[in-house]
Design a protein around this motif. Structure first.
Motif, PDB file in Angstrom:
ATOM      1  N   ARG A 153      -8.859   0.707 -12.041  1.00 44.80           N
ATOM      2  CA  ARG A 153      -9.286   1.985 -11.479  1.00 44.80           C
ATOM      3  C   ARG A 153     -10.573   1.742 -10.695  1.00 44.80           C
ATOM      4  O   ARG A 153     -11.604   1.380 -11.264  1.00 44.80           O
TER       5      ARG A 153
ATOM      6  N   PRO B 220       0.929   5.828  -0.979  1.00 44.56           N
ATOM      7  CA  PRO B 220       0.211   7.016  -1.453  1.00 44.56           C
ATOM      8  C   PRO B 220       0.271   7.107  -2.971  1.00 44.56           C
ATOM      9  O   PRO B 220       1.183   6.560  -3.607  1.00 44.56           O
ATOM     10  N   ALA B 221      -0.669   7.827  -3.546  1.00 47.16           N
ATOM     11  CA  ALA B 221      -0.734   7.938  -5.009  1.00 47.16           C
ATOM     12  C   ALA B 221       0.579   8.438  -5.600  1.00 47.16           C
ATOM     13  O   ALA B 221       1.046   7.935  -6.631  1.00 47.16           O
TER      14      ALA B 221
ATOM     15  N   SER C 232     -14.071   6.230  -6.385  1.00 44.03           N
ATOM     16  CA  SER C 232     -13.542   7.107  -5.344  1.00 44.03           C
ATOM     17  C   SER C 232     -14.476   7.210  -4.138  1.00 44.03           C
ATOM     18  O   SER C 232     -14.159   7.893  -3.168  1.00 44.03           O
TER      19      SER C 232
ATOM     20  N   ALA D  27      -5.887   1.543  -8.166  1.00 42.15           N
ATOM     21  CA  ALA D  27      -5.777   2.981  -7.974  1.00 42.15           C
ATOM     22  C   ALA D  27      -7.135   3.647  -8.104  1.00 42.15           C
ATOM     23  O   ALA D  27      -8.046   3.124  -8.754  1.00 42.15           O
TER      24      ALA D  27
ATOM     25  N   ILE E 288       0.855  -1.184   0.000  1.00 41.89           N
ATOM     26  CA  ILE E 288       0.000   0.000   0.000  1.00 41.89           C
ATOM     27  C   ILE E 288       0.891   1.235   0.000  1.00 41.89           C
ATOM     28  O   ILE E 288       1.867   1.310   0.757  1.00 41.89           O
TER      29      ILE E 288
ATOM     30  N   VAL F 152      -1.774  -2.892 -10.326  1.00 49.46           N
ATOM     31  CA  VAL F 152      -2.048  -1.696  -9.530  1.00 49.46           C
ATOM     32  C   VAL F 152      -3.549  -1.560  -9.309  1.00 49.46           C
ATOM     33  O   VAL F 152      -4.345  -1.751 -10.231  1.00 49.46           O
TER      34      VAL F 152
ATOM     35  N   SER G 283      -6.828   7.291  -8.494  1.00 51.38           N
ATOM     36  CA  SER G 283      -6.402   8.413  -9.331  1.00 51.38           C
ATOM     37  C   SER G 283      -6.316   7.967 -10.789  1.00 51.38           C
ATOM     38  O   SER G 283      -6.200   6.781 -11.087  1.00 51.38           O
TER      39      SER G 283
ATOM     40  N   GLU H 232      -3.069   1.966  -4.191  1.00 48.45           N
ATOM     41  CA  GLU H 232      -3.117   3.358  -3.747  1.00 48.45           C
ATOM     42  C   GLU H 232      -3.838   3.439  -2.404  1.00 48.45           C
ATOM     43  O   GLU H 232      -4.938   2.890  -2.234  1.00 48.45           O
TER      44      GLU H 232
ATOM     45  N   LEU I 143       3.217   5.594  -6.056  1.00 50.94           N
ATOM     46  CA  LEU I 143       2.869   4.332  -6.712  1.00 50.94           C
ATOM     47  C   LEU I 143       3.905   3.919  -7.753  1.00 50.94           C
ATOM     48  O   LEU I 143       4.303   2.746  -7.817  1.00 50.94           O
ATOM     49  N   GLU I 144       4.367   4.848  -8.584  1.00 48.51           N
ATOM     50  CA  GLU I 144       5.320   4.474  -9.637  1.00 48.51           C
ATOM     51  C   GLU I 144       6.618   3.949  -9.059  1.00 48.51           C
ATOM     52  O   GLU I 144       7.176   2.962  -9.559  1.00 48.51           O
TER      53      GLU I 144
ATOM     54  N   ILE J 289       0.469   5.110 -14.828  1.00 47.03           N
ATOM     55  CA  ILE J 289       1.433   4.514 -13.890  1.00 47.03           C
ATOM     56  C   ILE J 289       2.419   3.690 -14.697  1.00 47.03           C
ATOM     57  O   ILE J 289       2.108   2.572 -15.146  1.00 47.03           O
TER      58      ILE J 289
END
Length: 325
Positions: free
Chosen positions: A275, A240-241, A278, A261, A238, A259, A263, A305, A244-245, A267
């Protein structure tokens, strides 16, 4: 054993599933949360078969599914006012109550502990089965122990094909994560597992509630309390956005990286990206399916994320933390 695929839309298939359960067999069925692996809760041999099919330790208790309060009361030595109020508001639905057990509940169901976990599911197929069987059903999630919980019949078959008698296909589970578990013992109410019903909804009715078992050394009063649980075969990290990369690059040295995510930024280095919504409800609905999909695509690691630090996301943070343990 050949695992039969039955349809929740067919009364004949539901009759067949109920007959299998009444004879001591194991049938997976949809609930509003995840698919459960059902067996007769008051028959020790059927309950032992659930543990064997899942590869689950017998110290990890099971939730007993019932139609409502009338069917739950014979299983519970006490049914306090709080239980009546909670059942009236949240049943049928994704709330599990943990209460002192009566002698008719086998040790196999409770992990040898003094309490029993009960809930009334709201999914029409689950209720149709309970009505046809006419008895409580023990039903943990219909997956191999510690694996990601199933939210479709295909997920169940991937884990348990050939190990159980049948799966009732009722489509995708609408909630997607497990029930909230609340203990009502001698002391104040205790939240044992965050879940589909937010803590704030419970506190509106009960006032402040405590968290975790009253005595950590006790036998586990609830499922879902293991440090590692709800986990894919892939390693989960885990971050933060913004990180991630870099996490994908670090994990990529040992194989493909998936991934999860919220956001929308690209990536670099990810083999596959899901995705997710939210909002907490939308995220929960698709979480387990996304984890399973990345596992099926051969990802050796999954970068997730970090979700918002907000009470609405408590259950999701709990599932991700256990998956990453």
């Amino acid at each position: 054993m050949e695992t039969r695929l039955l349809s929740a839309q067919s009364p004949g298939d539901l009759d067949e599933a109920a007959a299998l359960l009444r004879s001591g067999g194991l049938v997976a069925f949809p609930t509003e949360t995840v698919y459960g692996l059902g067996g007769l809760a008051l028959e020790p041999l059927a309950v032992r078969a659930i543990y064997a099919a899942k590869g689950r330790p017998m110290t990890n208790p099971l939730i007993v599914h019932v139609l409502g309060e009338r069917e739950a009361r014979p299983l519970c030595a006490r049914w306090p006012l709080e239980a009546m109020q909670l059942a009236s508001r949240f049943w049928p639905g994704p709330l599990t109550l943990v209460l002192p057990r009566t002698d008719i509940v086998p040790d196999e169901v409770t992990g040898g502990g003094p309490t029993v976990a009960v809930r009334a599911p709201s999914h029409p197929a689950a209720r149709a089965l309970l009505d046809r069987v006419g008895a409580p059903l023990a039903a943990p999630s219909a997956n191999r122990a510690e694996h990601v919980s199933p939210t479709t019949a295909a997920h169940v078959l991937r884990d348990l094909n050939g190990r159980i008698d049948a799966v009732v296909d009722g489509g995708r589970c609408p909630v997607g994560i497990e029930s909230t578990v609340l203990a009502l013992g001698e002391g104040p109410p205790r939240l044992l597992r965050a879940g589909a019903i937010p803590r704030s909804d419970l506190e509106e009715m009960l006032g402040d509630i405590e968290t975790g078992p009253a005595r950590p050394a006790d036998a586990a009063p609830s499922p879902g309390m293991q440090r590692r649980h709800y986990a894919p075969a892939a390693r989960v990290r885990i971050a933060p956005a913004a990180a991630l990369e870099s996490v994908v690059r670090e994990l990529g040295s040992s194989g493909p990286v998936g991934v999860l995510a919220m956001s929308t930024e690209a990536i670099a280095g990810a083999s596959a990206v899901h995705r997710l919504a939210s909002d907490a409800a939308g995220y929960a609905r698709d979480l387990y399916a996304a984890l399973r999909d990345l596992e099926d695509r051969g990802c050796s690691a999954i970068a997730v994320e970090a979700v918002p630090d907000d009470p609405a996301w408590d259950a999701i943070r709990d599932r991700l933390a256990r998956a990453a343990a």
